[in-house]
Scaffold this motif. Structure first.
Motif, PDB file in Angstrom:
ATOM      1  N   THR A   1      -6.681  -4.694  14.445  1.00 16.05           N
ATOM      2  CA  THR A   1      -7.844  -4.483  13.606  1.00 16.05           C
ATOM      3  C   THR A   1      -8.616  -5.789  13.391  1.00 16.05           C
ATOM      4  O   THR A   1      -9.826  -5.788  13.370  1.00 16.05           O
ATOM      5  CB  THR A   1      -7.424  -3.895  12.246  1.00 16.05           C
ATOM      6  OG1 THR A   1      -6.400  -4.715  11.696  1.00 16.05           O
ATOM      7  CG2 THR A   1      -6.897  -2.499  12.402  1.00 16.05           C
TER       8      THR A   1
ATOM      9  N   ILE B   1       2.868  -0.305   8.111  1.00 16.66           N
ATOM     10  CA  ILE B   1       2.175   0.095   9.348  1.00 16.66           C
ATOM     11  C   ILE B   1       0.888  -0.706   9.502  1.00 16.66           C
ATOM     12  O   ILE B   1       0.560  -1.197  10.569  1.00 16.66           O
ATOM     13  CB  ILE B   1       1.852   1.607   9.340  1.00 16.66           C
ATOM     14  CG1 ILE B   1       3.133   2.421   9.245  1.00 16.66           C
ATOM     15  CG2 ILE B   1       1.063   1.996  10.584  1.00 16.66           C
ATOM     16  CD1 ILE B   1       2.923   3.916   9.244  1.00 16.66           C
ATOM     17  N   ARG B   2       0.176  -0.829   8.385  1.00 21.13           N
ATOM     18  CA  ARG B   2      -1.093  -1.555   8.451  1.00 21.13           C
ATOM     19  C   ARG B   2      -0.868  -2.989   8.945  1.00 21.13           C
ATOM     20  O   ARG B   2      -1.572  -3.475   9.819  1.00 21.13           O
ATOM     21  CB  ARG B   2      -1.768  -1.592   7.081  1.00 21.13           C
ATOM     22  CG  ARG B   2      -3.141  -2.254   7.143  1.00 21.13           C
ATOM     23  CD  ARG B   2      -3.677  -2.563   5.783  1.00 21.13           C
ATOM     24  NE  ARG B   2      -2.790  -3.468   5.050  1.00 21.13           N
ATOM     25  CZ  ARG B   2      -3.029  -3.869   3.815  1.00 21.13           C
ATOM     26  NH1 ARG B   2      -4.097  -3.438   3.171  1.00 21.13           N
ATOM     27  NH2 ARG B   2      -2.201  -4.687   3.213  1.00 21.13           N
TER      28      ARG B   2
ATOM     29  N   MET C   1       9.732  12.743  13.348  1.00 22.26           N
ATOM     30  CA  MET C   1       9.387  11.415  12.825  1.00 22.26           C
ATOM     31  C   MET C   1       9.807  11.276  11.367  1.00 22.26           C
ATOM     32  O   MET C   1       9.776  12.234  10.610  1.00 22.26           O
ATOM     33  CB  MET C   1       7.869  11.218  12.947  1.00 22.26           C
ATOM     34  CG  MET C   1       7.434   9.804  12.635  1.00 22.26           C
ATOM     35  SD  MET C   1       5.661   9.643  12.851  1.00 22.26           S
ATOM     36  CE  MET C   1       5.514   9.814  14.627  1.00 22.26           C
ATOM     37  N   LYS C   2      10.194  10.071  11.010  1.00 24.23           N
ATOM     38  CA  LYS C   2      10.598   9.819   9.629  1.00 24.23           C
ATOM     39  C   LYS C   2       9.374   9.898   8.723  1.00 24.23           C
ATOM     40  O   LYS C   2       8.332   9.319   8.998  1.00 24.23           O
ATOM     41  CB  LYS C   2      11.215   8.420   9.542  1.00 24.23           C
ATOM     42  CG  LYS C   2      12.005   8.169   8.280  1.00 24.23           C
ATOM     43  CD  LYS C   2      12.614   6.759   8.341  1.00 24.23           C
ATOM     44  CE  LYS C   2      12.519   6.079   6.989  1.00 24.23           C
ATOM     45  NZ  LYS C   2      11.309   5.299   6.774  1.00 24.23           N
ATOM     46  N   LYS C   3       9.528  10.634   7.629  1.00 19.06           N
ATOM     47  CA  LYS C   3       8.398  10.750   6.701  1.00 19.06           C
ATOM     48  C   LYS C   3       8.226   9.436   5.931  1.00 19.06           C
ATOM     49  O   LYS C   3       9.198   8.778   5.572  1.00 19.06           O
ATOM     50  CB  LYS C   3       8.660  11.886   5.699  1.00 19.06           C
ATOM     51  CG  LYS C   3       8.958  13.226   6.350  1.00 19.06           C
ATOM     52  CD  LYS C   3       7.698  13.982   6.717  1.00 19.06           C
ATOM     53  CE  LYS C   3       8.043  15.346   7.304  1.00 19.06           C
ATOM     54  NZ  LYS C   3       6.971  15.920   8.087  1.00 19.06           N
ATOM     55  N   LEU C   4       6.957   9.112   5.695  1.00 16.03           N
ATOM     56  CA  LEU C   4       6.676   7.861   4.989  1.00 16.03           C
ATOM     57  C   LEU C   4       6.928   7.997   3.487  1.00 16.03           C
ATOM     58  O   LEU C   4       6.836   9.083   2.923  1.00 16.03           O
ATOM     59  CB  LEU C   4       5.219   7.457   5.210  1.00 16.03           C
ATOM     60  CG  LEU C   4       4.757   7.273   6.652  1.00 16.03           C
ATOM     61  CD1 LEU C   4       3.291   6.878   6.668  1.00 16.03           C
ATOM     62  CD2 LEU C   4       5.585   6.210   7.357  1.00 16.03           C
ATOM     63  N   LYS C   5       7.220   6.870   2.874  1.00 16.59           N
ATOM     64  CA  LYS C   5       7.350   6.814   1.409  1.00 16.59           C
ATOM     65  C   LYS C   5       6.260   5.877   0.882  1.00 16.59           C
ATOM     66  O   LYS C   5       5.629   5.139   1.639  1.00 16.59           O
ATOM     67  CB  LYS C   5       8.725   6.248   1.021  1.00 16.59           C
ATOM     68  CG  LYS C   5       9.890   7.071   1.544  1.00 16.59           C
ATOM     69  CD  LYS C   5      10.337   8.100   0.500  1.00 16.59           C
ATOM     70  CE  LYS C   5      11.495   8.946   0.984  1.00 16.59           C
ATOM     71  NZ  LYS C   5      11.089  10.143   1.720  1.00 16.59           N
ATOM     72  N   VAL C   6       6.088   5.908  -0.440  1.00 23.34           N
ATOM     73  CA  VAL C   6       5.120   4.990  -1.043  1.00 23.34           C
ATOM     74  C   VAL C   6       5.485   3.565  -0.634  1.00 23.34           C
ATOM     75  O   VAL C   6       6.639   3.166  -0.717  1.00 23.34           O
ATOM     76  CB  VAL C   6       5.122   5.137  -2.580  1.00 23.34           C
ATOM     77  CG1 VAL C   6       4.288   4.041  -3.230  1.00 23.34           C
ATOM     78  CG2 VAL C   6       4.593   6.507  -2.978  1.00 23.34           C
ATOM     79  N   GLY C   7       4.511   2.811  -0.161  1.00 19.59           N
ATOM     80  CA  GLY C   7       4.770   1.429   0.265  1.00 19.59           C
ATOM     81  C   GLY C   7       4.868   1.281   1.774  1.00 19.59           C
ATOM     82  O   GLY C   7       4.617   0.204   2.309  1.00 19.59           O
TER      83      GLY C   7
ATOM     84  N   LYS D   1       1.463  -4.102  10.735  1.00 18.64           N
ATOM     85  CA  LYS D   1       1.888  -4.094  12.127  1.00 18.64           C
ATOM     86  C   LYS D   1       0.677  -4.033  13.073  1.00 18.64           C
ATOM     87  O   LYS D   1       0.668  -4.661  14.122  1.00 18.64           O
ATOM     88  CB  LYS D   1       2.818  -2.897  12.372  1.00 18.64           C
ATOM     89  CG  LYS D   1       3.797  -3.089  13.507  1.00 18.64           C
ATOM     90  CD  LYS D   1       4.713  -1.883  13.669  1.00 18.64           C
ATOM     91  CE  LYS D   1       3.979  -0.724  14.352  1.00 18.64           C
ATOM     92  NZ  LYS D   1       4.629   0.571  14.200  1.00 18.64           N
ATOM     93  N   VAL D   2      -0.326  -3.262  12.693  1.00 18.64           N
ATOM     94  CA  VAL D   2      -1.491  -3.122  13.578  1.00 18.64           C
ATOM     95  C   VAL D   2      -2.620  -4.080  13.221  1.00 18.64           C
ATOM     96  O   VAL D   2      -3.705  -4.005  13.761  1.00 18.64           O
ATOM     97  CB  VAL D   2      -2.024  -1.661  13.617  1.00 18.64           C
ATOM     98  CG1 VAL D   2      -1.197  -0.841  14.556  1.00 18.64           C
ATOM     99  CG2 VAL D   2      -2.065  -1.044  12.260  1.00 18.64           C
ATOM    100  N   GLN D   3      -2.334  -4.998  12.312  1.00 19.87           N
ATOM    101  CA  GLN D   3      -3.358  -5.921  11.838  1.00 19.87           C
ATOM    102  C   GLN D   3      -4.019  -6.732  12.966  1.00 19.87           C
ATOM    103  O   GLN D   3      -5.211  -6.952  12.971  1.00 19.87           O
ATOM    104  CB  GLN D   3      -2.761  -6.899  10.829  1.00 19.87           C
ATOM    105  CG  GLN D   3      -3.800  -7.613   9.990  1.00 19.87           C
ATOM    106  CD  GLN D   3      -3.929  -6.977   8.623  1.00 19.87           C
ATOM    107  OE1 GLN D   3      -2.955  -6.902   7.899  1.00 19.87           O
ATOM    108  NE2 GLN D   3      -5.086  -6.498   8.281  1.00 19.87           N
TER     109      GLN D   3
ATOM    110  N   LEU E   1       2.977   2.625   4.065  1.00 19.63           N
ATOM    111  CA  LEU E   1       1.677   2.547   4.743  1.00 19.63           C
ATOM    112  C   LEU E   1       1.295   1.099   5.008  1.00 19.63           C
ATOM    113  O   LEU E   1       0.785   0.762   6.071  1.00 19.63           O
ATOM    114  CB  LEU E   1       0.601   3.216   3.876  1.00 19.63           C
ATOM    115  CG  LEU E   1       0.592   4.753   3.893  1.00 19.63           C
ATOM    116  CD1 LEU E   1      -0.185   5.274   2.700  1.00 19.63           C
ATOM    117  CD2 LEU E   1      -0.018   5.291   5.182  1.00 19.63           C
ATOM    118  N   LYS E   2       1.557   0.232   4.018  1.00 22.46           N
ATOM    119  CA  LYS E   2       1.180  -1.171   4.176  1.00 22.46           C
ATOM    120  C   LYS E   2       1.930  -1.815   5.330  1.00 22.46           C
ATOM    121  O   LYS E   2       1.407  -2.683   6.017  1.00 22.46           O
ATOM    122  CB  LYS E   2       1.423  -1.941   2.873  1.00 22.46           C
ATOM    123  CG  LYS E   2       0.402  -1.606   1.804  1.00 22.46           C
ATOM    124  CD  LYS E   2       0.277  -2.724   0.765  1.00 22.46           C
ATOM    125  CE  LYS E   2      -0.823  -2.440  -0.243  1.00 22.46           C
ATOM    126  NZ  LYS E   2      -0.456  -1.421  -1.257  1.00 22.46           N
TER     127      LYS E   2
END
Lengths: 606, 127
Positions: free
Chosen positions: B20, B12-13, B1-7, B15-17, B9-10
């Motif tokens: 939630t 992904i968030r 999997m591609k490692k995440l960078k700063v920024g 996308k799943v909003q 995470l939002k």
């Protein structure tokens, strides 16, 4: 198409034991049978807290709360609620009495009075799916700490928040971090203490099971602040579900680059491993825990040096409890000012308690510091079952103390509990009713510590053993008032001279029961009378002939043949043969035709 | 999997909003489809599917769709109740898929009642 309904099935240990995995499977089958699979999604979540009523299913949106669900209830639930939109009343929670069922979680006293910080995600996300955690703003606090804060700023924020260690002693967390950050050494370690050992306590297990990423995020923030490169989660192997979910969480975080080398593309690296302990109580003590991780026998050593200077393999090490770590992301995300606005002057935030014993609503509760015992026991816990009287509550497990009725309005914070002779501890809360003998209870807790004592120091190894001997003498009616003085002297000596926290707190149950229930000790000694009718050597069973209908239920359960008598005539109970096992007493109360014809007496009347 | 960078995470968030949001129970409006036997017979399932499809297409993620039993006015099924936060509930009746499109674009998006399909405003009196 997105789903219109989410069914959250509790998969905490309590509900799993009550077949929640099977319930989930059955739900999925029925949903497919009704063609609703594109509209309704079933999700396993962590513990929702209301273990007494498990298995628990919550329907979102709407927060409809179903409890004690059985597999046979599923077809009805799916057809009525999911297909036709009619919530099923018979599966809803009914408070005691004749009140109608309540459907929404917020209408249930157990949930209404709780305030969630650490457990905010319990029951609303799938603990085995990192995307769901991120969806609820997960790891954003870590990103904030990494991208926008210096280590000093993080420590300052934690210090200002007023957070104190949730493992029991209540040491200020920010200060502890600062010691470790300033300690000399290039290699620094972090440890998450999940060696929860108090009988009846399950706060840490539940956090790890229901929201493992929250703990991971807290630890990573700690690592950034302290400058640690390696961490361990020390968890007892009796917690298989917690171990499994934490391991999954670590793997997922590694895959996303949230753990390991160059976290989020920065030059910060940190790795985390799980160590399983064998479940010795003493390994919750930090120096014993360190020995255990190093592969040595889990025994404490004198401090100083503190682990912050010399911990794992001689390197600076910071140890915090699971609940402490789980508080960190919220503080970083929302700020210390928000956090310190909750709670009391010297105890900030919330505390999780596992509420067990003689209480209607057994479960896991998170409450703001400063709430009273009365609110927890009556508003949240729903009071004492079977119309019995509340007698005492033990906080802090075997290291804590017993608080009586007159302390019900005590504010729950570190300082008030210590002043009352008990401790906050890690959060065990055992409620006792009038049928509990306080001397017997003190004996029970002390026997636990005697068994768990590592034997390294004399006060704990010999002192607690001698205390148990005296307590046994008291319970059997053989003790004198001199023994009572000796017990108290020993208790104070062990408390002030034992090497580690285990020994230093072991006498607390004795000291608090002596303080609040001295009368009970005296009646055991002087009157040979056990007021709660518990201590075997001081009680006697007898039959009330006028009440006995001769139904013979007691005759059939008596293991020693002590009860005899022809059918339909009052029975005889032979005291010499009676081993006081209570079998006849229990069956006469609940199952016999007459009921209540067998009684117990103690003291003069015996 | 591609490692995440700063920024990342939002991203992904966000996308799943949708997921939630449903569980946070925070929404500006609720559409209730009445699905008693009468409603189902009159086609309320198609209505429900249609509503969900339009919300999806128009990327409306702050409106909840839920179901309930018969609203009592069986002859006017299929029916829905639209509750916009802070306003009295509105019942629409005799619905078709075309009417649903109009209700969503006018009422849910623009905030105006579609008067020609309104059965009633407010709720019944209860004890």
């Amino acid at each position: 198409m997105e789903h219109r309904l989410h069914l959250l099935v509790c998969a905490g240990t309590g509900c799993v034991a009550n077949r929640s995995f099977q319930i989930k499977q059955k739900l999925e089958q029925e949903i497919i049978k009704n063609g609703l699979q594109d509209e309704v999604k079933v999700i396993s979540t962590g513990c929702q807290g209301f273990c007494e009523r498990g298995p628990v299913v919550i329907v979102k949106p709407g927060d409809i709360f179903y409890q004690q669900v059985k597999e046979t209830d599923i077809p009805l639930l799916v057809e009525e609620h999911l297909l036709k939109g009619r919530p099923v009343k018979k599966l809803m929670y009914k408070p005691s009495g004749k009140e109608p069922p309540v459907q929404k979680m917020m209408d249930i006293g157990f949930f209404k009075h709780q305030r969630l910080i650490v457990l905010k995600n319990r029951g609303r996300l799938d603990p085995e799916n990192i995307d769901e955690y991120i969806g609820f703003d997960g790891y954003l606090a870590m990103e904030k700490a990494l991208a926008t804060m210096t280590p000093e700023q993080i420590i300052e924020e934690i210090k200002k928040s007023g957070l104190r260690g949730r493992g029991g002693a209540g040491f200020p967390t920010g200060l502890k971090w600062e010691f470790c950050r300033k300690a000399k050494g290039n290699l620094k370690y972090l440890v998450c203490n999940a060696d929860e050992g108090d009988p009846g306590a399950f706060m840490d297990r539940s956090i790890l099971e229901s929201d493992p990423h929250l703990v991971l995020e807290g630890i990573i923030i700690g690592a950034i602040a302290i400058g640690a490169s390696k961490g361990f989660i020390y968890v007892r192997s009796e917690y298989p579900l917690a171990v499994k979910r934490v391991k999954i969480a670590i793997e997922q975080a590694q895959d996303y680059g949230l753990l390991g080398d160059n976290i989020l593309g920065t030059d910060f690296s940190f790795s985390l491993d799980v160590i399983q302990g064998a479940g010795a109580f003493v390994c919750g003590e930090e120096t014993a825990l360190i020995a255990s991780i190093q592969g040595q026998v889990g025994r404490p050593r004198p401090r100083p040096p503190y682990p912050a200077e010399s911990g794992l393999w001689g390197n600076p090490t910071n140890i915090n409890n699971v609940e402490t770590w789980a508080n960190i992301p919220g503080i970083i995300q929302k700020g210390s000012q928000w956090y310190s606005s909750i709670g009391t002057e010297n105890s900030k935030g919330t505390k999780i308690f596992s509420l067990v014993g003689k209480i209607n609503n057994t479960g896991l509760v998170e409450v703001p510091m400063g709430i009273t015992l009365r609110e927890i026991i009556y508003e949240i816990g729903g009071g004492i079952p079977n119309k019995k009287e509340f007698k005492a509550v033990q906080t802090g497990g075997p290291s804590g103390g017993c608080l009586p009725k007159q302390m019900l309005d005590l504010s729950i914070d570190y300082d008030s509990l210590t002043k009352a002779g008990s401790i906050m501890g890690s959060g065990g809360m055992i409620v006792m009713d009038e049928d509990t003998c306080m001397v017997d209870l003190a004996k029970y807790f002390l026997k636990f510590t005697v068994e768990e004592s590592c034997g390294k120091c004399t006060p704990c190894r010999v002192g607690t053993r001698n205390m148990v001997d005296i307590l046994e003498k008291i319970c059997s009616g053989q003790a004198t008032l001199d023994d009572l003085d000796k017990l108290e002297f020993l208790a104070k000596t062990v408390k002030s001279t034992a090497l580690c926290g285990l020994g230093q707190t072991a006498p607390n149950p004795v000291l608090t029961t002596l303080r609040y229930f001295r009368d009970e000790y005296i009646s055991h000694i002087v009157d040979k009378y056990c007021p709660a009718l518990v201590c075997r050597d001081l009680i006697e069973f007898y039959v009330i002939p006028e009440k006995c209908t001769g139904c013979q239920r007691c005759v059939s359960v008596c293991p020693t043949g002590a009860i005899t008598g022809p059918r339909s005539q009052p029975h005889n109970l032979d005291k010499d043969k009676c081993i006081k096992c209570r079998a006849c007493y229990e069956i006469c109360r609940f199952d016999a035709i007459a009921g209540d014809a067998i009684r117990i007496k103690s003291g003069e009347e015996a | 999997m591609k490692k995440l960078k700063v920024g990342d995470l939002k991203k992904i968030r966000d996308k799943v909003q949708k997921t939630t949001n449903l569980r946070k129970s925070q929404s500006r409006a609720v559409i209730t489809v009445h699905m008693g036997t009468c409603g189902i017979a009159a086609g309320s399932r198609q209505i429900l599917t249609r509503i969900m499809a339009i919300l999806e297409k128009k990327k409306i993620d702050d409106v909840l769709v839920t179901t309930s039993g018969c609203a009592g006015f069986c002859s006017r099924e299929p029916m829905i109740t639209v509750e916009v936060k802070g306003e009295p509930p509105v019942k629409y009746g005799d619905l078709t898929e075309q009417r649903i499109d109009k209700i969503i674009s006018q009422h849910i998006i623009q905030g105006n009642l579609v008067k020609e399909f309104v059965l009633a405003l407010g709720s019944e009196r209860t004890y």
